[in-house]
Design a protein around this motif. Structure first.
Motif, PDB file in Angstrom:
ATOM      1  N   VAL A 194       0.846  -1.201   0.000  1.00 39.21           N
ATOM      2  CA  VAL A 194       0.000   0.000   0.000  1.00 39.21           C
ATOM      3  C   VAL A 194       0.877   1.245   0.000  1.00 39.21           C
ATOM      4  N   ASP A 195       1.890   1.277   0.870  1.00 32.74           N
ATOM      5  CA  ASP A 195       2.821   2.401   0.908  1.00 32.74           C
ATOM      6  C   ASP A 195       3.447   2.643  -0.459  1.00 32.74           C
ATOM      7  N   ARG A 196       3.998   1.588  -1.016  1.00 36.91           N
ATOM      8  CA  ARG A 196       4.743   1.709  -2.271  1.00 36.91           C
ATOM      9  C   ARG A 196       3.830   2.173  -3.407  1.00 36.91           C
ATOM     10  N   HIS A 197       2.642   1.592  -3.480  1.00 42.21           N
ATOM     11  CA  HIS A 197       1.712   1.947  -4.560  1.00 42.21           C
ATOM     12  C   HIS A 197       1.277   3.407  -4.431  1.00 42.21           C
ATOM     13  N   ALA A 198       0.941   3.826  -3.208  1.00 43.29           N
ATOM     14  CA  ALA A 198       0.495   5.202  -2.998  1.00 43.29           C
ATOM     15  C   ALA A 198       1.592   6.194  -3.375  1.00 43.29           C
ATOM     16  N   LEU A 199       2.818   5.920  -2.982  1.00 41.92           N
ATOM     17  CA  LEU A 199       3.923   6.825  -3.295  1.00 41.92           C
ATOM     18  C   LEU A 199       4.170   6.908  -4.793  1.00 41.92           C
ATOM     19  N   ARG A 200       4.068   5.783  -5.482  1.00 42.74           N
ATOM     20  CA  ARG A 200       4.371   5.753  -6.909  1.00 42.74           C
ATOM     21  C   ARG A 200       3.288   6.416  -7.749  1.00 42.74           C
ATOM     22  N   LEU A 201       2.079   6.536  -7.213  1.00 39.78           N
ATOM     23  CA  LEU A 201       1.000   7.197  -7.947  1.00 39.78           C
ATOM     24  C   LEU A 201       1.182   8.713  -7.994  1.00 39.78           C
ATOM     25  N   ALA A 202       1.953   9.265  -7.075  1.00 41.24           N
ATOM     26  CA  ALA A 202       2.103  10.711  -6.965  1.00 41.24           C
ATOM     27  C   ALA A 202       3.116  11.241  -7.978  1.00 41.24           C
ATOM     28  N   ASP A 203       2.828  12.422  -8.504  1.00 35.40           N
ATOM     29  CA  ASP A 203       3.818  13.124  -9.319  1.00 35.40           C
ATOM     30  C   ASP A 203       4.871  13.766  -8.433  1.00 35.40           C
ATOM     31  N   LEU A 204       4.451  14.128  -7.209  1.00 32.24           N
ATOM     32  CA  LEU A 204       5.383  14.699  -6.251  1.00 32.24           C
ATOM     33  C   LEU A 204       4.967  14.269  -4.850  1.00 32.24           C
ATOM     34  N   VAL A 205       5.928  13.774  -4.069  1.00 34.13           N
ATOM     35  CA  VAL A 205       5.712  13.409  -2.668  1.00 34.13           C
ATOM     36  C   VAL A 205       6.387  14.466  -1.805  1.00 34.13           C
ATOM     37  N   ILE A 206       5.675  14.920  -0.772  1.00 40.17           N
ATOM     38  CA  ILE A 206       6.231  15.915   0.143  1.00 40.17           C
ATOM     39  C   ILE A 206       6.552  15.234   1.466  1.00 40.17           C
ATOM     40  N   ALA A 207       7.813  15.308   1.871  1.00 40.32           N
ATOM     41  CA  ALA A 207       8.256  14.764   3.156  1.00 40.32           C
ATOM     42  C   ALA A 207       8.533  15.911   4.117  1.00 40.32           C
ATOM     43  N   ASP A 208       8.666  15.574   5.398  1.00 44.41           N
ATOM     44  CA  ASP A 208       8.836  16.596   6.424  1.00 44.41           C
ATOM     45  C   ASP A 208      10.287  16.860   6.790  1.00 44.41           C
ATOM     46  N   THR A 209      11.200  15.969   6.439  1.00 41.29           N
ATOM     47  CA  THR A 209      12.629  16.183   6.670  1.00 41.29           C
ATOM     48  C   THR A 209      13.397  15.540   5.517  1.00 41.29           C
ATOM     49  N   GLU A 210      14.650  15.928   5.367  1.00 39.47           N
ATOM     50  CA  GLU A 210      15.485  15.295   4.343  1.00 39.47           C
ATOM     51  C   GLU A 210      15.675  13.815   4.653  1.00 39.47           C
ATOM     52  N   ALA A 211      15.824  13.494   5.938  1.00 37.93           N
ATOM     53  CA  ALA A 211      15.994  12.093   6.329  1.00 37.93           C
ATOM     54  C   ALA A 211      14.775  11.271   5.940  1.00 37.93           C
ATOM     55  N   ASN A 212      13.584  11.822   6.151  1.00 33.68           N
ATOM     56  CA  ASN A 212      12.371  11.100   5.784  1.00 33.68           C
ATOM     57  C   ASN A 212      12.187  11.050   4.276  1.00 33.68           C
ATOM     58  N   ALA A 213      12.619  12.087   3.577  1.00 35.36           N
ATOM     59  CA  ALA A 213      12.535  12.084   2.119  1.00 35.36           C
ATOM     60  C   ALA A 213      13.382  10.962   1.528  1.00 35.36           C
ATOM     61  N   ASP A 214      14.582  10.774   2.060  1.00 36.15           N
ATOM     62  CA  ASP A 214      15.433   9.670   1.599  1.00 36.15           C
ATOM     63  C   ASP A 214      14.733   8.335   1.819  1.00 36.15           C
ATOM     64  N   PHE A 215      14.112   8.181   2.993  1.00 39.54           N
ATOM     65  CA  PHE A 215      13.417   6.926   3.317  1.00 39.54           C
ATOM     66  C   PHE A 215      12.241   6.683   2.374  1.00 39.54           C
TER      67      PHE A 215
END
Length: 354
Positions: A127-148
């Motif tokens: 579910v995580d992977r599919h939801a992330l891949r559907l987005a044109d842009l994902v917004i994370a709250d930190t650089e560390a979380n963006a890498d993850f």
């Protein structure tokens, strides 16, 4: 620019409310297509026929053909299950996902609801992977979380941008006047991420220091055996939290030792900074993105009661240090995490995408 805020996101959750406020302050028109599912629910991801039924009804209502004109669709937290429908509604327009968390990371690694490698854990990962891949842009709250998140979704890193969490400026503002005696205040859900055990053990190591814990959750049982210098308040109205912070001697952030705890800066940290309150929290890759130890906060070893006890005792005995940290923490907040600053950041990311 007109943004459609879409889905079953929890409207009053700080990240969602603050993003909508930031966008509007930056001159972006925000329209909502929202059906409430998670509002007022302490355990948002508890499964069961009632929850699944509400979610199915909400999805049916959200699926109607779009009447609103919009330039992009934004899905907020918790919105992983909304993303397939949001992709259809967005059509050729960009779809932006503001997930805040990974479901698998939260429910398996952090809260231990499911065992690693179990069928539910594997399903949550998909579910995580599919939801992330559907987005044109994902917004994370930190650089560390963006890498993850980029790694989790198998995404190019440039498809994951960072915008800090911040706080709601209409509520959380300068006005720190500590009460006597100096009291260490923790506000938040009692979940493993926050390191409640570390706070309670630090209170035992500093028996003369008052602690106040405001909140409840998964680890309520730990408070049953709390030391006598810990006051436990299960609930306060959200609008009363700024006053609690402004009279605190210091505010406590997070002290958990999980991978997730190393990647996030929680709401409570930004709220304390916005109120000019000295903050004590763990030294992690995420906290170092915003804060400097001894300058804008006291950063301590994660999971170390001794380090936490020493830090709060130092603040109580050095009022000049506490004032300096509170003032510099507030300055960092205003420069990097206020609604005006974050509104421009959101606007810039959306303009770049469009």
């Amino acid at each position: 620019m007109r943004i459609l805020l879409f889905g079953t996101y929890e409207r009053d959750y700080p990240r969602n409310a603050q993003v909508a406020s930031c966008l509007r302050r930056a001159g972006v028109e925000v329209v909502e297509r929202h059906v409430a599912v998670w509002e007022g629910r302490e355990h948002k991801w508890a499964t069961g026929p009632a929850v699944l039924g509400r979610l199915a009804l909400a999805q049916a209502r959200l699926a109607r053909p779009p009447r609103e004109r919009f330039d992009a669709v934004l899905v907020g937290y918790p919105g992983h299950l909304d993303m397939p429908l949001a992709r259809r509604v967005a059509g050729k327009q960009p779809l932006v996902f503001n997930p805040l968390v990974s479901l698998g990371d939260t429910l398996v690694a952090d809260r231990g609801r499911f065992q690693p490698g179990s069928i539910p854990a594997r399903l949550l990962h998909r579910v995580d992977r599919h939801a992330l891949r559907l987005a044109d842009l994902v917004i994370a709250d930190t650089e560390a979380n963006a890498d993850f998140l980029a790694q989790l979704g198998g995404l190019p890193r440039e498809r994951v941008a960072v915008c800090l969490v911040g706080a709601e400026d209409r509520l959380f503002s300068d006005g720190w006047v500590p009460s006597d005696p100096f009291t260490c205040v923790f506000i938040g859900k009692l979940i493993p991420l926050h390191g409640v055990e570390t706070i309670l053990e630090a209170a035992r190591l500093a028996p003369g220091m008052p602690f106040r814990v405001i909140g409840s959750g998964q680890l309520d049982r730990l408070l049953a055996g709390r030391p006598p210098n810990v006051e436990w308040i299960r609930w306060r109205p959200y609008v009363d939290l700024p006053a609690e912070l402004r009279r605190a001697g210091c505010a406590l952030g997070v002290f958990g030792t999980s991978d997730k705890a190393r990647r996030v800066i929680p709401n409570k940290a930004y709220q304390a900074l916005a109120c000019g309150v000295p903050l004590v929290t763990s030294e992690t890759p995420a906290s170092r993105e915003l804060l400097a130890d001894g300058e804008s906060a006291l950063l301590v070893e994660p999971g170390s009661p001794a380090a936490l006890a020493a830090a709060v005792e130092r603040l109580a005995s050095e009022p000049a240090l506490a004032r300096r940290l509170g003032g510099r923490g507030l300055a960092v907040y205003r420069a990097r995490a206020s609604e005006d600053v974050l509104g421009q950041r959101w606007k810039q990311l959306l303009q770049r995408l469009l």
